[in-house]
Design an enzyme around this catalytic site. Structure first.
Site, PDB file in Angstrom:
ATOM      1  N   ASP A 424      44.265  85.851  -4.399  1.00  0.00           N
ATOM      2  CA  ASP A 424      44.888  85.409  -3.142  1.00  0.00           C
ATOM      3  C   ASP A 424      45.407  83.981  -3.302  1.00  0.00           C
ATOM      4  OD1 ASP A 424      45.586  84.938  -0.446  1.00  0.00           O
ATOM      5  OD2 ASP A 424      44.014  86.292   0.239  1.00  0.00           O
ATOM      6  N   HIS A 426      46.835  82.079  -0.625  1.00  0.00           N
ATOM      7  CA  HIS A 426      47.031  81.406   0.666  1.00  0.00           C
ATOM      8  C   HIS A 426      45.880  80.443   0.951  1.00  0.00           C
ATOM      9  CE1 HIS A 426      49.355  85.147   0.840  1.00  0.00           C
ATOM     10  NE2 HIS A 426      50.220  84.417   1.515  1.00  0.00           N
ATOM     11  N   SER A 477      41.484  90.739  -0.408  1.00  0.00           N
ATOM     12  CA  SER A 477      40.530  89.626  -0.463  1.00  0.00           C
ATOM     13  C   SER A 477      39.220  89.972   0.233  1.00  0.00           C
ATOM     14  CB  SER A 477      41.135  88.372   0.191  1.00  0.00           C
ATOM     15  OG  SER A 477      42.262  87.949  -0.532  1.00  0.00           O
TER      16      SER A 477
END
Length: 905
Positions: A424, A426, A477
């Site tokens: 991930d 972000h 995630s």
């Protein structure tokens, strides 16, 4: 017909008859998730008993109608509405008053109508979507026996002057009363209350037009009623309650005189009309009735005198600079002013025995004030991040002095590891939480993004951290977090785990993560809770808090699983029989003007500004509200306005200096549905491809296949179980259909800029650049979709929609994305990447968890059928997972791994 039947008659357990002799009817609105953060939190956490207390307080406070709204993206609105209204029904002291079922989604309104007792009000319908839908909804409301709020809104937009108000209300009344025989007394018009004294000429008649339109409605549309939200009128004077209260009272006084007989008013924000200061009343009424050209300026001047804030000379603005040293440092931290912090910190250093004492003394005293203000809701997240920027600059200045003294070491309140999990990319939310915790004297070890579990665990043990924080945005995630919790347990680690990120939830943390980890697992849904949770976890007697969390999560899990088990599902075979059916003999299919793949490089990024949806930008900073209304919000308006101004400054810099690069690729192809749920794509321009590539049909190397998933929850009579494949003509029909896919990115350059800001100890702009890049990527997706609809495909070449219309998805066709509700399968991205050669053509990569890099990227499909619509897949059953694994040619275990968030327990 007897005369009393011409009066609006509503009921809960008791009747409410609104006659000309009735006093103004006040609608209680705190049971509205869009207007009350407390109520939203209670509903999200399913604390319905406490939510009922909010409703009871409204009734006790004098509300004569109770407005209930459950419109929030992360809520199951139908479930929340039916559950809450059923609970209200068992509380006689609440259910004695009528309900107002408030939603922009018809399915939620209808769910409410089906369980509401007595005669309620629907809020609202309008001609915005055209006469056909207006009539359809009105007929159903009439059949349910409810009254209705009708907004002054039609196909051309909101009524913003007297003539438009009259035109829309007259037309709506004619349709309802003359064509549909809807009882006239059951119609409540809302002719739109807008702010006054904004300084814009076109707003001068806002109040007067409302008064005159209200009078016209009451005189010309027999038996109809008029309502509105009174607080809107005073938004220009947020922060000045004396003026706002006077304005509300004066406006309400004249609106009632003109025929307004119900509405939403906060009784605590009203002054008694006769007790308003005469000079203030004169100036307020000059504005309301547009009596003079300088009415706004005169009221503004008077408002300044009431606030005791006469305009000061520039030198007086810096009066705080003559305060004592500690007051100056505290002021700089609270206000986020870094202009003098080095000068003040140096003065503090010279007066201290050790440089570390400046951090532990002067700076932490100031940051404690920041923490207290933030914790009590008197400061907002963007302000705290600015405070952190000042703090970091001060600490960076002191660092060389501290290092020169061997024993110089800062004492922290605790050490916290933060990481975005493997796959991930972000990190905006994680970075914000890190900044807030750092402001409260916690040492942060930030491992960044795409962090493997081994590194998280190894670092946590080596650095002896007190808490591990895991973050993630994409659904894979969630499984990665579960894996980390299992590994922590396997290695006998005893460190509390905090979970956060856009796709995380209390439900997932309680049901999927907590059972695998013997230590504490806590979900944090926003940065404002982080300090409290961390403080509770690290205090000396934390065992009580940890046990309480464990008990709460155990109870929540038990209730959640019980609720899940109640749901009924169809077999995948039966769900396919109940598919969304389109009449392909009559359906409009438009061949794209340009088939094949197109690449856009060196795009003029300034074109995207008008396509930005700003509401999610404010949410990323923990400021909740809809743009532009958030700028005049009573609570967060001032801070939202300041944040917006800062964003505009950085956005201009991005545009002027070309700091970010935007690229895109899209393709339009021949397509047909096969085997119910698959979509076969033919790329006429493709080179022969390797058959082993994900998404390729091994028998036809020029063909690709998108795999869709179908809803399996049992629907009410007449409701279909939808899959995206339903919107493409089946091959068996002999009709050639078409489909598109795309990827856009505005993230090239973001990481470098963020790193540069961080090197300058400027977390505020580091977070800001990422938030703006995300908004620009969404804007690019919106812009490109419009270009495709109107030019490259051309099925909507006469489209003329505003940005507000685009945000509301009022266009024909849809652009769903893998990883989102209609298609939660991230593996579909691989097919898009292979079909378009995304990485090779524009440089956007997929991580092992199929997140896009750069993070500010958007990908998805294009469907053009007029009947195509957005929907949520919901939960699916094992038989579809097994079927999907065969279609995808992967093991059942791997299919389960990728689809687990959507598999029913």
């Amino acid at each position: 017909m007897t005369q009393n039947k011409k009066y609006l008659t509503l009921s809960g357990l008791e009747p409410l008859i609104i006659t000309p002799e009735s006093n103004f009817i006040n609608v209680g609105e705190r049971t509205n998730v869009t207007g009350s953060r407390k109520f939203l939190r209670l509903i999200k956490e399913e604390k319905y008993d406490e939510a009922l207390e909010v409703a009871r307080d409204q009734v006790d406070g004098g509300a004569q109608i109770l407005d209930v709204n459950m419109d929030e993206g992360m809520l199951d609105g139908v479930y929340a509405m039916t559950t809450f209204l059923n609970l209200i029904a068992s509380e006689p002291d609440i259910s004695r008053i009528p309900l107002m079922i408030d939603s922009s989604k018809w399915e939620i309104i209808e769910a409410g109508l089906q369980v509401a007792q007595g005669k309620c009000v629907v809020n609202s319908i309008s001609l915005k979507e055209g006469e056909a839908q207006f009539k359809h909804h009105a007929k159903l409301i009439k059949r349910y026996g409810a009254a209705v709020v009708v907004m002054a809104f039609d196909e051309d937009g909101q009524a913003d002057n007297y003539n438009r108000r009259i035109e829309i209300c007259k037309r709506s009344y004619h349709i309802l009363v003359n064509e549909l025989k809807f009882p006239a007394q059951d119609i409540i018009f809302d002719p739109n209350i807008f702010p006054v004294a904004t300084g814009m000429d076109e707003h001068r008649r806002n109040a007067l037009d409302f008064f005159e339109a209200t009078k016209w409605i009451r005189e010309n549309l027999p038996h109809a009623n008029v309502s509105g939200g009174v607080s809107n009128v005073s938004f220009s004077f947020r922060g000045n309650n004396i003026v706002r209260e006077a304005m509300h009272s004066a406006f309400l006084y004249h609106a009632i005189k003109n025929g307004m007989n119900m509405g939403i008013v906060n009784p605590t924000m009203l002054e008694i009309y006769d007790e308003i200061d005469k000079e203030l009343l004169e100036r307020v009424e000059d504005v309301l009735f547009d009596k003079r050209d300088d009415a706004t300026e005169r009221l503004l001047d008077f408002a300044e005198s009431l606030k005791g804030q006469k305009k000061e000379h520039e030198e007086k603005v810096l009066e705080w600079r003559s305060d004592a040293l500690q007051e100056r440092i505290t002021h700089a931290l609270v206000k986020g002013i870094d202009a003098f912090i080095i000068e003040d910190v140096e003065e503090a250093r010279l007066a201290s025995d050790k440089p570390i004492h400046v951090i532990e003394g002067h700076l932490m005293i100031g940051m404690n004030v920041v923490g207290d203000l933030f914790g009590s809701g008197k400061m907002f997240l963007p302000q705290v991040v600015k405070s952190a920027r000042v703090m970091k600059k001060a600490v960076a200045y002191l660092q060389p002095f501290i290092e020169a003294e061997k024993d110089g070491k800062q004492e922290f309140a605790g050490r916290i590891l933060m990481a975005t999990v493997k796959g991930d990319v972000h990190d905006i939310g994680k970075n914000i939480v890190s900044v807030v915790l750092g402001c409260n004297n916690y040492e942060i070890i930030d491992l960044g993004v795409m962090v493997p579990p081994e590194k998280i665990i190894e670092t946590a043990i080596r650095e002896k951290v007190d808490i591990i924080g895991l973050s993630g945005l994409i659904t894979p995630s969630l499984d990665e977090m579960v894996y980390v919790s299992k590994e922590l347990e396997k290695q006998n680690v005893k460190i509390p785990l905090i979970i956060g990120g856009a796709t995380t939830s209390r439900a997932h943390s309680a049901v999927k993560i907590a059972p695998h980890y013997a230590n504490t697992v806590v979900h944090i849904n926003d940065a404002s809770r982080a300090v409290t949770v961390v403080g509770d976890l690290l205090k000396k007697d934390s065992k009580i808090y940890k046990n309480q969390i464990r008990e709460e999560y155990d109870f929540f899990r038990e209730q959640f699983l019980k609720r899940t088990r109640k749901k009924e599902y169809l077999t995948i075979k039966d769900a396919r029989k109940n598919k969304f059916k389109i009449d392909w003999t009559a359906s409009e299919i438009v061949k794209p003007k340009e088939l094949g793949i197109q690449i856009i490089e060196d795009f003029d990024i300034t074109k995207l500004e008008e396509f930005i949806d700003w509401s999610p930008f404010f949410r990323s900073w923990d400021l909740h509200g809809k743009y532009p209304e958030i700028l005049t919000d009573n609570v967060v308006g001032e801070q939202a306005t300041e944040l917006f101004a800062d964003a505009k400054v950085l956005l201009k810099r991005i545009f002027d200096k070309k700091l970010l690069k935007a690229k895109a690729i899209f393709g339009l192809f021949e397509a047909n549905t096969t085997n119910d749920d698959d979509i076969e794509i033919k790329d006429c321009h493709a080179e022969p491809a390797e058959a082993s590539q994900e998404g390729l049909d091994s028998a036809r190397p020029d063909k690709f296949k998108f795999l869709t998933l179908r809803q399996q929850s049992k629907k009410s009579e007449g409701k279909p179980n939808i899959a995206l494949s339903d919107f493409i003509a089946p091959k068996a029909t002999g009709k050639q259909d078409y489909m598109g896919c795309f990827c856009v990115s505005t993230g090239f350059g973001t990481a470098e800029l963020a790193a540069q800001f961080e090197a300058e100890h400027d977390d505020y702009n580091s977070i800001m650049i990422k938030a703006l890049a995300d908004r620009l990527a969404e804007a690019f997706a919106e812009y490109l979709h419009k270009e495709v609809r109107t030019k490259h495909w051309g099925y909507a070449n006469d489209e003329n929609l505003s940005n507000a219309d685009l945000i509301k998805e009022s266009y024909k066709g849809i652009r769903p994305a893998p990883g989102y509700p209609a298609c939660p399968d991230h593996l579909e991205k691989k097919t898009i990447w292979n079909l378009l050669n995304v990485e090779e053509n524009i440089g956007v990569e997929l991580t092992e968890s199929l997140a896009m890099w750069p993070a500010a990227s958007v990908s998805g499909y294009y469907f053009a059928n007029p009947e195509a619509k957005y929907f949520g897949l919901g939960k699916i059953k094992e038989d579809q997972v097994e079927d999907y694994s065969k279609r995808r040619a992967i093991s059942n275990e791997e299919a389960t791994k990728w689809l687990s968030p959507n598999i029913a327990d």
